[in-house]
Design a protein around this motif. Structure first.
Motif, PDB file in Angstrom:
ATOM      1  N   LEU A  41      13.382  -1.303  -6.441  1.00 22.13           N
ATOM      2  CA  LEU A  41      13.030   0.112  -6.242  1.00 22.13           C
ATOM      3  C   LEU A  41      14.147   0.830  -5.484  1.00 22.13           C
ATOM      4  N   THR A  42      14.376   2.118  -6.055  1.00 22.53           N
ATOM      5  CA  THR A  42      15.340   2.898  -5.371  1.00 22.53           C
ATOM      6  C   THR A  42      14.868   4.279  -5.104  1.00 22.53           C
ATOM      7  N   GLY A  43      15.038   4.695  -4.113  1.00 21.21           N
ATOM      8  CA  GLY A  43      14.512   6.288  -3.735  1.00 21.21           C
ATOM      9  C   GLY A  43      15.733   7.085  -3.263  1.00 21.21           C
ATOM     10  N   GLY A  44      15.582   8.503  -3.538  1.00 19.08           N
ATOM     11  CA  GLY A  44      16.556   9.368  -3.384  1.00 19.08           C
ATOM     12  C   GLY A  44      16.539  10.782  -2.841  1.00 19.08           C
ATOM     13  N   ARG A  45      17.374  11.378  -2.184  1.00 21.97           N
ATOM     14  CA  ARG A  45      17.135  12.715  -2.037  1.00 21.97           C
ATOM     15  C   ARG A  45      16.876  13.725  -3.236  1.00 21.97           C
ATOM     16  N   ASP A  46      17.094  13.035  -4.350  1.00 20.83           N
ATOM     17  CA  ASP A  46      16.724  13.968  -5.674  1.00 20.83           C
ATOM     18  C   ASP A  46      15.186  13.666  -5.934  1.00 20.83           C
ATOM     19  N   ALA A  47      14.518  12.996  -4.884  1.00 14.10           N
ATOM     20  CA  ALA A  47      12.943  12.972  -5.096  1.00 14.10           C
ATOM     21  C   ALA A  47      12.702  12.032  -6.252  1.00 14.10           C
ATOM     22  N   GLN A  48      13.440  11.169  -6.663  1.00 15.76           N
ATOM     23  CA  GLN A  48      13.088  10.339  -7.897  1.00 15.76           C
ATOM     24  C   GLN A  48      12.855   8.814  -7.242  1.00 15.76           C
ATOM     25  N   LEU A  49      12.314   8.228  -7.783  1.00 12.28           N
ATOM     26  CA  LEU A  49      12.004   6.722  -7.715  1.00 12.28           C
ATOM     27  C   LEU A  49      12.431   6.074  -8.921  1.00 12.28           C
ATOM     28  N   ASN A  50      13.499   5.148  -8.962  1.00  9.71           N
ATOM     29  CA  ASN A  50      13.885   4.340 -10.072  1.00  9.71           C
ATOM     30  C   ASN A  50      13.285   3.115  -9.941  1.00  9.71           C
ATOM     31  N   ILE A  51      12.975   2.212 -11.118  1.00  8.93           N
ATOM     32  CA  ILE A  51      12.388   0.917 -11.052  1.00  8.93           C
ATOM     33  C   ILE A  51      13.508   0.226 -11.879  1.00  8.93           C
ATOM     34  N   LEU A  52      13.908  -0.754 -11.520  1.00 14.43           N
ATOM     35  CA  LEU A  52      14.923  -1.532 -12.023  1.00 14.43           C
ATOM     36  C   LEU A  52      14.557  -3.046 -12.284  1.00 14.43           C
ATOM     37  N   ASP A  53      14.808  -3.836 -13.467  1.00 15.58           N
ATOM     38  CA  ASP A  53      14.420  -5.034 -13.502  1.00 15.58           C
ATOM     39  C   ASP A  53      15.504  -5.879 -12.580  1.00 15.58           C
ATOM     40  N   ALA A  54      14.912  -6.709 -11.530  1.00 11.56           N
ATOM     41  CA  ALA A  54      15.775  -7.166 -10.546  1.00 11.56           C
ATOM     42  C   ALA A  54      16.397  -8.761 -11.234  1.00 11.56           C
ATOM     43  N   GLN A  55      16.394  -8.918 -12.286  1.00  8.91           N
ATOM     44  CA  GLN A  55      17.165 -10.033 -12.900  1.00  8.91           C
ATOM     45  C   GLN A  55      18.165  -9.443 -13.732  1.00  8.91           C
ATOM     46  N   SER A  56      18.081  -8.441 -14.588  1.00  5.53           N
ATOM     47  CA  SER A  56      19.236  -7.996 -15.317  1.00  5.53           C
ATOM     48  C   SER A  56      19.633  -6.688 -14.771  1.00  5.53           C
ATOM     49  N   PHE A  57      19.053  -5.917 -13.742  1.00  6.29           N
ATOM     50  CA  PHE A  57      19.423  -4.949 -13.249  1.00  6.29           C
ATOM     51  C   PHE A  57      19.513  -3.794 -13.914  1.00  6.29           C
ATOM     52  N   SER A  58      18.824  -3.723 -15.099  1.00  2.00           N
ATOM     53  CA  SER A  58      18.668  -2.591 -16.113  1.00  2.00           C
ATOM     54  C   SER A  58      17.433  -1.821 -15.657  1.00  2.00           C
ATOM     55  N   SER A  59      17.445  -0.581 -16.061  1.00  2.00           N
ATOM     56  CA  SER A  59      16.459   0.631 -15.826  1.00  2.00           C
ATOM     57  C   SER A  59      15.186   0.126 -16.746  1.00  2.00           C
ATOM     58  N   VAL A  60      14.115   0.239 -15.918  1.00  2.00           N
ATOM     59  CA  VAL A  60      12.616   0.017 -16.624  1.00  2.00           C
ATOM     60  C   VAL A  60      11.846   1.397 -16.506  1.00  2.00           C
ATOM     61  N   SER A  61      12.082   2.122 -15.490  1.00  2.00           N
ATOM     62  CA  SER A  61      11.324   3.418 -15.385  1.00  2.00           C
ATOM     63  C   SER A  61      11.969   4.414 -14.444  1.00  2.00           C
ATOM     64  N   THR A  62      11.798   5.672 -14.696  1.00  2.93           N
ATOM     65  CA  THR A  62      12.056   6.573 -13.254  1.00  2.93           C
ATOM     66  C   THR A  62      11.061   7.691 -13.292  1.00  2.93           C
ATOM     67  N   PHE A  63      10.577   7.935 -12.286  1.00  6.13           N
ATOM     68  CA  PHE A  63       9.601   9.108 -12.047  1.00  6.13           C
ATOM     69  C   PHE A  63       9.728   9.773 -10.857  1.00  6.13           C
ATOM     70  N   THR A  64       9.092  10.893 -10.559  1.00  8.52           N
ATOM     71  CA  THR A  64       8.851  11.651  -9.244  1.00  8.52           C
ATOM     72  C   THR A  64       7.757  11.626  -8.515  1.00  8.52           C
ATOM     73  N   PRO A  65       7.861  10.652  -7.598  1.00  7.28           N
ATOM     74  CA  PRO A  65       6.729  10.419  -6.584  1.00  7.28           C
ATOM     75  C   PRO A  65       6.576  11.442  -5.581  1.00  7.28           C
ATOM     76  N   HIS A  66       7.132  12.054  -5.096  1.00  6.18           N
ATOM     77  CA  HIS A  66       7.349  13.070  -4.118  1.00  6.18           C
ATOM     78  C   HIS A  66       8.045  14.164  -4.535  1.00  6.18           C
ATOM     79  N   LEU A  67       7.798  15.453  -3.613  1.00  5.30           N
ATOM     80  CA  LEU A  67       8.454  16.751  -3.763  1.00  5.30           C
ATOM     81  C   LEU A  67       9.848  16.821  -3.212  1.00  5.30           C
ATOM     82  N   PHE A  68      10.161  15.883  -2.249  1.00  3.44           N
ATOM     83  CA  PHE A  68      11.436  15.972  -1.743  1.00  3.44           C
ATOM     84  C   PHE A  68      11.784  14.405  -1.467  1.00  3.44           C
TER      85      PHE A  68
END
Length: 306
Positions: free
Chosen positions: A200-227
């Motif tokens: 799981l990766t979080g950023g200043r763009d207020a996004q949370l990215n979910i990556l598959d930890a075997q292939s490191f490909s993207s599984v999902s992205t969503f906005t968990p917070h306002l900031f």
């Protein structure tokens, strides 16, 4: 999954300035906090009280990390130095003096005696925890390396950068493994799931990215917070994780399907933080969640599945 209940157990008050970092002690009921004060503070969760100033500092503390399987606390400060302090005796075990800019994150391994520092200078340094000699240092980014995550099997180490990039390295020899799907703004938090399935990766763009930890490909992205998402912490045993944000809220999520289970914020009726939530830790004493904030408070939360 049953119903999730969250109740405030108490507040740890005493810091005079924002708190940026928190870490568990060797004893389950002990935690340490540090920030824009002149010392790292030791707290007792049995009594919910201040115990002592563990170690005085001259510069703001940005990172606290207890070196795996030791009583040594690594303290990363704004001047780029890392003090390694024995938490029983309060003695200085080592001073790591490689970086010239702030150290923002520190991690260590269970399976080898090495500790990893990430700095605003864009580089990473690796130190031997037996001798505290510098083993390696290498450039990861043009700007700040803000956050580190090590996979549960300790095969991979991942760095998040100010440019929004996520860099993958082999933990055995620190060879570059590739660049992962990143963020449009600085990466501020990283966490592998305990079962090794996700990164799981979080950023200043207020996004949370979910990556598959075997292939490191993207599984999902969503906005968990306002900031900015400043913290992502998995519960050690329950199938949940918590996030903390500049939007002053803590959110609890299902680790199985990433559903939002509970929002802990002043606006939702909790006696909670009034400013940015900067870091979180799950403490083993009562499996409580502890949050620290720009509002100078550390808050202790009972989180239960019923």
């Amino acid at each position: 999954m049953g119903k999730l209940e969250v109740h405030k157990a108490g507040t740890l008050s005493g810091h005079q300035n924002p708190i940026f970092a928190i870490e568990n002690g060797v004893m389950a009921h002990i935690v340490f906090t540090g920030g824009n004060d002149k010392g790292v503070v030791q707290w007792n969760l049995e009594t919910l009280t201040f115990e002592r100033i563990l170690y005085p500092v001259q510069f703001s503390v940005y990172a606290l990390h207890r070196i795996s399987q030791t009583p040594l606390l690594a303290i990363g400060t704004r001047d780029g130095k890392v003090a390694v302090v024995h938490t029983d005796t309060q003695t200085l075990a080592a001073k790591l003096t490689h970086h010239q800019r702030p150290v923002f994150d520190i991690k260590s391994f269970r399976t080898k005696p090495e500790v990893v520092l990430a700095s605003e200078d864009g580089t990473v340094s690796i130190w031997d925890t037996a001798t505290f000699s510098l083993l390696y240092h290498f450039k990861v980014a043009e700007q700040t390396v803000r956050t580190i995550a090590i996979s549960p099997d300790e095969r991979w180490i991942v760095f998040g950068t100010k440019e929004g990039k996520i860099k993958l390295y082999n933990a055995s020899d620190y060879s570059f493994g590739g660049e992962l799907p990143g963020h449009t703004m600085p990466v501020t938090s990283l966490s592998f799931s305990p079962d090794g399935r996700y990164l799981l990766t979080g950023g200043r763009d207020a996004q949370l990215n979910i990556l598959d930890a075997q292939s490191f490909s993207s599984v999902s992205t969503f906005t968990p917070h306002l900031f900015t998402v400043y913290a992502i912490k998995y519960h050690p045993t329950l199938p949940i994780f918590a996030t903390g944000s500049r939007d002053k809220s803590i959110k609890i999520w299902s680790a199985e399907d990433f559903r939002l289970l509970r929002v802990v914020s002043f606006e939702r009726g909790f006696d909670s933080h009034l400013l940015s939530v900067n870091s979180l830790v799950w403490n083993p004493y009562k499996q409580q969640l502890i949050s620290v904030s720009d509002d100078k408070q550390a808050m202790v939360w009972d989180v239960m599945l019923i």
